[in-house]
Design a protein around this motif. Structure first.
Motif, short mmCIF file in Angstrom:
data_model
loop_
_atom_site.label_atom_id
_atom_site.label_comp_id
_atom_site.label_asym_id
_atom_site.label_seq_id
_atom_site.Cartn_x
_atom_site.Cartn_y
_atom_site.Cartn_z
N VAL A 86 0.91 -1.26 0.00
CA VAL A 86 -0.08 0.04 -0.03
C VAL A 86 1.03 1.24 0.08
O VAL A 86 0.62 2.32 -0.76
CB VAL A 86 -1.00 0.10 1.21
N ASP A 87 1.97 1.26 0.81
CA ASP A 87 2.85 2.45 0.59
C ASP A 87 3.33 2.87 -0.50
O ASP A 87 3.62 3.88 -0.86
CB ASP A 87 3.93 2.24 1.83
N TYR A 88 3.73 1.67 -1.27
CA TYR A 88 4.24 1.84 -2.56
C TYR A 88 3.26 2.58 -3.63
O TYR A 88 3.40 3.31 -4.43
CB TYR A 88 4.89 0.40 -3.28
N VAL A 89 2.08 1.71 -3.52
CA VAL A 89 0.99 2.52 -4.38
C VAL A 89 0.62 4.20 -3.94
O VAL A 89 0.72 4.89 -4.81
CB VAL A 89 -0.24 1.76 -4.23
N GLU A 90 0.63 4.34 -2.69
CA GLU A 90 0.45 5.59 -2.37
C GLU A 90 1.75 6.65 -2.75
O GLU A 90 1.13 7.65 -3.33
CB GLU A 90 0.30 5.89 -0.92
N ARG A 91 2.80 6.21 -2.67
CA ARG A 91 4.12 6.81 -3.12
C ARG A 91 4.04 7.14 -4.59
O ARG A 91 4.19 8.03 -5.12
CB ARG A 91 5.34 6.34 -2.59
N GLY A 92 3.63 6.06 -5.22
CA GLY A 92 3.47 6.02 -6.64
C GLY A 92 2.66 7.13 -7.13
O GLY A 92 2.79 7.77 -8.09
N PHE A 93 1.32 7.18 -6.60
CA PHE A 93 0.27 8.11 -7.08
C PHE A 93 0.71 9.64 -6.65
O PHE A 93 0.36 10.59 -7.26
CB PHE A 93 -1.10 7.85 -6.48
N GLU A 94 1.29 10.06 -5.66
CA GLU A 94 2.09 11.10 -5.25
C GLU A 94 2.90 11.53 -6.15
O GLU A 94 3.03 12.68 -6.61
CB GLU A 94 2.51 10.96 -3.79
N ALA A 95 3.80 10.56 -6.81
CA ALA A 95 4.69 10.77 -7.68
C ALA A 95 4.07 11.44 -8.97
O ALA A 95 4.50 12.20 -9.50
CB ALA A 95 5.77 9.73 -7.98
N LEU A 96 3.03 10.59 -9.36
CA LEU A 96 2.17 10.92 -10.60
C LEU A 96 1.45 12.36 -10.40
O LEU A 96 1.46 12.90 -11.38
CB LEU A 96 1.19 9.86 -10.81
N ALA A 97 1.24 12.57 -9.23
CA ALA A 97 0.58 13.99 -9.02
C ALA A 97 1.61 15.15 -9.25
O ALA A 97 1.05 16.09 -9.60
CB ALA A 97 0.04 14.08 -7.74
N MET A 98 2.87 14.72 -9.30
CA MET A 98 3.69 15.93 -9.54
C MET A 98 4.18 15.96 -10.84
O MET A 98 5.09 16.83 -11.07
CB MET A 98 4.91 15.66 -8.45
N THR A 99 3.75 15.03 -11.67
CA THR A 99 4.20 15.03 -13.13
C THR A 99 3.58 16.32 -13.82
O THR A 99 2.54 16.74 -13.33
CB THR A 99 3.81 13.64 -13.87
N PRO A 100 4.13 16.57 -14.91
CA PRO A 100 3.73 18.02 -15.83
C PRO A 100 2.38 17.49 -16.34
O PRO A 100 1.97 16.52 -16.48
CB PRO A 100 4.60 18.16 -16.63
N ASP A 101 1.48 18.61 -16.39
CA ASP A 101 0.37 18.55 -16.97
C ASP A 101 0.30 17.73 -18.30
O ASP A 101 -0.59 17.03 -18.84
CB ASP A 101 -0.43 19.96 -17.10
N TRP A 102 1.21 18.22 -19.22
CA TRP A 102 1.37 17.58 -20.53
C TRP A 102 1.49 16.22 -20.56
O TRP A 102 0.82 15.29 -21.22
CB TRP A 102 2.47 18.29 -21.27
N TYR A 103 2.00 15.71 -19.63
CA TYR A 103 2.41 14.19 -19.44
C TYR A 103 1.00 13.56 -19.10
O TYR A 103 0.52 12.64 -19.64
CB TYR A 103 3.31 13.84 -18.52
N LYS A 104 0.38 14.18 -18.02
CA LYS A 104 -1.16 13.53 -17.87
C LYS A 104 -2.06 13.69 -18.91
O LYS A 104 -2.74 12.51 -19.00
CB LYS A 104 -1.64 14.35 -16.50
N TYR A 105 -2.16 14.64 -19.60
CA TYR A 105 -2.86 14.73 -20.67
C TYR A 105 -2.50 13.84 -21.93
O TYR A 105 -3.33 13.12 -22.33
CB TYR A 105 -2.98 16.42 -21.17
N THR A 106 -1.33 13.45 -22.05
CA THR A 106 -0.90 12.70 -23.09
C THR A 106 -1.17 11.11 -22.74
O THR A 106 -1.68 10.49 -23.47
CB THR A 106 0.67 12.83 -23.17
N LEU A 107 -1.07 10.79 -21.53
CA LEU A 107 -1.72 9.76 -20.81
C LEU A 107 -3.07 9.56 -21.04
O LEU A 107 -3.49 8.27 -21.65
CB LEU A 107 -1.20 9.49 -19.42
N GLY A 108 -3.83 10.45 -20.79
CA GLY A 108 -5.25 10.67 -20.92
C GLY A 108 -5.78 10.32 -22.34
O GLY A 108 -6.49 9.49 -22.81
#
Length: 127
Positions: A86-108
């Motif tokens: 669970v800690d790894y999953v939480e840290r992973g999503f915290e790291a994803l939250a810090m990615t640039p918007d262009w990356y999130k939109y590209t993934l979407g």
């Protein structure tokens, strides 16, 4: 007596022939309906009435990318059920939250292209 036997046999034979003819008619109608549906689909595609995501779904029948993305997105879900991950999953999503918007939109966009635009808009609450 022979007339009665002949009438009985002719009645059975007539019923069998009638059943055969009805079956042939039903199969012919089924083929016609299928051809009409395919023709309508092609006409709508030519007219531009069919969304791109319908064509994408048809084109991805031979592809593994949908399965890959489904597995990829399922991993964090499954890991949430194991307390030691669970800690790894939480840290992973915290790291994803810090990615640039262009990356999130590209993934979407990648996910939308794979599963269809309508599916993505439903997921994000737009109609």
């Amino acid at each position: 007596m022979i007339n009665v036997l002949l009438q009985g046999l002719l009645g059975v034979a007539g019923s069998a022939v009638e059943g055969y003819v009805e079956t042939k008619k039903a199969k012919a109608k089924q083929k016609l309906v299928k051809i009409e549906a395919e023709t309508s689909l092609i006409e709508k595609q030519i007219a531009g009435e069919i969304d791109w995501d319908v064509a994408a779904v048809k084109g991805s029948k031979e592809s593994w990318k949908d399965e890959y993305l489904t597995i990829l997105f399922s991993i964090p879900l499954l890991l949430c059920f194991f307390p030691f991950t669970v800690d790894y999953v939480e840290r992973g999503f915290e790291a994803l939250a810090m990615t640039p918007d262009w990356y999130k939109y590209t993934l979407g966009v990648i996910v939308s292209a794979s599963f269809g635009i309508k599916g993505a808009t439903k997921m994000f609450g737009k109609k």
